[in-house]
Design an enzyme around this catalytic site. Structure first.
Site, PDB file in Angstrom:
ATOM      1  N   ASN A   7      -4.376 -63.282  42.230  1.00 56.29           N
ATOM      2  CA  ASN A   7      -3.286 -63.034  42.706  1.00 56.29           C
ATOM      3  C   ASN A   7      -2.308 -64.648  42.076  1.00 56.29           C
ATOM      4  O   ASN A   7      -2.478 -65.459  42.740  1.00 56.29           O
ATOM      5  CB  ASN A   7      -3.674 -63.233  44.166  1.00 56.29           C
ATOM      6  N   ARG A  95      -3.568 -58.379  41.037  1.00 55.88           N
ATOM      7  CA  ARG A  95      -2.441 -58.484  41.129  1.00 55.88           C
ATOM      8  C   ARG A  95      -1.612 -58.392  40.427  1.00 55.88           C
ATOM      9  O   ARG A  95      -1.111 -58.938  40.903  1.00 55.88           O
ATOM     10  CB  ARG A  95      -2.425 -58.671  42.880  1.00 55.88           C
ATOM     11  N   HIS A 183       3.029 -53.400  48.986  1.00 54.07           N
ATOM     12  CA  HIS A 183       2.303 -53.278  49.474  1.00 54.07           C
ATOM     13  C   HIS A 183       1.347 -52.104  49.340  1.00 54.07           C
ATOM     14  O   HIS A 183       0.239 -51.400  50.197  1.00 54.07           O
ATOM     15  CB  HIS A 183       2.337 -53.624  50.822  1.00 54.07           C
ATOM     16  N   ARG A 244      12.635 -61.830  56.319  1.00 55.63           N
ATOM     17  CA  ARG A 244      13.426 -60.618  55.721  1.00 55.63           C
ATOM     18  C   ARG A 244      13.940 -59.554  56.586  1.00 55.63           C
ATOM     19  O   ARG A 244      13.218 -59.552  57.783  1.00 55.63           O
ATOM     20  CB  ARG A 244      12.622 -59.984  54.885  1.00 55.63           C
ATOM     21  N   GLU A 387      -7.335 -55.802  50.271  1.00 57.30           N
ATOM     22  CA  GLU A 387      -6.458 -55.541  49.046  1.00 57.30           C
ATOM     23  C   GLU A 387      -7.004 -56.468  48.031  1.00 57.30           C
ATOM     24  O   GLU A 387      -7.235 -55.602  46.892  1.00 57.30           O
ATOM     25  CB  GLU A 387      -4.859 -56.181  48.928  1.00 57.30           C
TER      26      GLU A 387
END
Ligand code: AMP
Length: 401
Positions: A7, A95, A183, A244, A387
């Site tokens: 990642n 990713r 996601h 956020r 993930e």
């Protein structure tokens, strides 16, 4: 088969080496502050056996190529090494945040895939480093297959009526402005795990998956395929998050710019980094918020209630989208660990068939479990996400043909 999952962020590189026989993590690490005066690497080797042991080292890491070489040094080194050489890595899974409309499935990296990812960068310029990581891996591991897994791919089944915005259609035609969702790897992983838990084929299963971490999103999953999700063109939309804002009246954007005399980038930064839980109560970690609530901090209480209210609103919305649901599935840092958020988000939904068991919800357990009452028509599950494992599985499937 050893699969390295990478990642690559703008200033960090996270990695996991997974032995696919038994799907165990052989090593996991993170290199931070790439390109800064002083960087760092932290690696855990065989974390299943030694969960508390880690190697930490500080040194400058010039760029992503240097980070990749540092990772290899640690993975093969005498003290913390877990493999003999690079050739022990059979495939690499990357990713990638934004796959645009080009990728509805993982892809085996070739020159075309690289160029298509590059063409999608304008949609997510903050994640251009994903491609930097892929290019560094291609150079350092010649001959090893590389696979890209996209955060957006699970959401590509969302129909046009749900993924288009009611703005001039030319903006979609010219700039591909639409909902992509993020996601996706997490939603896909927990959807499959939930279907297994429910002992139903995924293609017959309807779910509402609720990923509540630092970033938060939900997905409506109809017959195992994504029907809608809360994030949009960017990961700013939908639920309230750590920093956020999630959904707000879009006219707030020019209003803030005019009244606060801020430029576009400053407003963008405010909504992404200074809003959400942090904006309301000055804290973005739910654990700190609970500590503050317990001491009577009213803003912390308000932030907690706003956070859960938005999750609840989308549960109702997605029940309408799906018509029915087998389960609501909570996952990620808050979703897996926070019984108070789960309880408040599901409170009062008995009329919609959602009835949580206080006792089951309060129990701690690292495995997937059911927290709804036996007579709840819609089950409520807590399923830990993974993930990296989802990326490794997809990589293996593609490489093995
Ligand atoms: P993630 O992005 O999935 O790693 O989730 C990170 C967030 O999960 C943190 O910012 C915390 O707000 C939250 N979190 C982690 N552990 C707990 C916990 N035990 N209780 C409540 N929230 C937690």
């Amino acid at each position: 088969m050893n699969i390295l999952v990478i990642n690559s962020g703008s200033s960090s590189l996270k990695y996991q080496l997974i032995d696919m026989e038994g799907e165990s993590v052989t090593a996991s690490g993170v290199i931070e502050r790439i390109g800064e005066e002083m960087g760092s690497i932290t690696q855990r080797s065989h974390p299943d056996k030694w969960p508390d042991a880690k190697s930490e080292e500080k040194r400058p890491v010039l760029n992503h190529d240097a980070a990749m070489r540092l990772m290899v040094e640690k993975l093969t080194g005498e003290e913390w090494g877990v493999i003999g050489s690079l050739s022990d890595i059979d495939a690499i899974g990357h990713r990638v945040v934004q796959g645009g409309e080009s990728f509805a499935a993982p892809a085996l990296v070739d020159a075309d895939v690289v160029e298509t990812i590059r063409a999608n960068i304008p949609l997510a310029p903050l994640h251009a480093a994903n491609l930097v990581g892929i290019e560094a891996a291609l150079e350092l591991f010649p001959g090893t297959p590389n696979v890209t897994v996209f955060d957006t791919e699970f959401h590509q089944t969302i129909p046009a009526k749900a993924h288009l915005y009611p703005i001039p259609y030319e903006l979609y035609e010219e700039h591909r402005i639409r909902k992509y969702g993020f996601h996706g790897t997490s939603h896909k992983y927990v959807a499959r795990a939930a279907a297994e838990f429910l002992n139903k084929p995924l293609e017959d299963t309807d779910l509402i998956t609720v990923h509540l971490g630092n970033g938060c999103s939900m997905a409506a999953v109809k017959n195992g395929r994504c029907a809608d999700t809360t994030m949009g063109l960017t990961p700013l939309a939908g639920l309230m998050m750590g920093t956020r804002c999630g959904d707000v009246d879009p006219a707030i954007f020019p209003f803030i710019a005019r009244t606060e005399k801020l430029c576009v980038n400053e407003v963008d930064e405010m909504l992404n980094k200074k809003s959400g839980l942090l904006g309301i109560c000055g804290m973005n970690d739910m654990r700190d918020i609970h500590t503050a609530r317990a001491k009577g901090d009213e803003r912390a209480q308000l932030a907690f209630e706003m956070f859960a209210y938005r999750v609840k609103s989308f549960i109702g919305s997605y029940l309408a989208v799906l018509g029915r649901a087998d389960a609501v599935v909570f996952t990620a840092g808050i979703g897996e660990n926070d019984p108070e958020v789960r309880a408040l988000a599901c409170q009062g939904l008995e009329g919609l068939g959602i009835r949580i068991s206080g006792e089951r919800n309060g129990k701690r357990c690292a495995k997937g479990r059911c927290i709804s009452a036996d007579d709840s028509p819609v089950q409520v599950l807590v399923i830990p996400t993974n993930e990296e494992l989802e990326i490794a599985r997809a990589t293996k499937a593609l490489v093995a043909g």
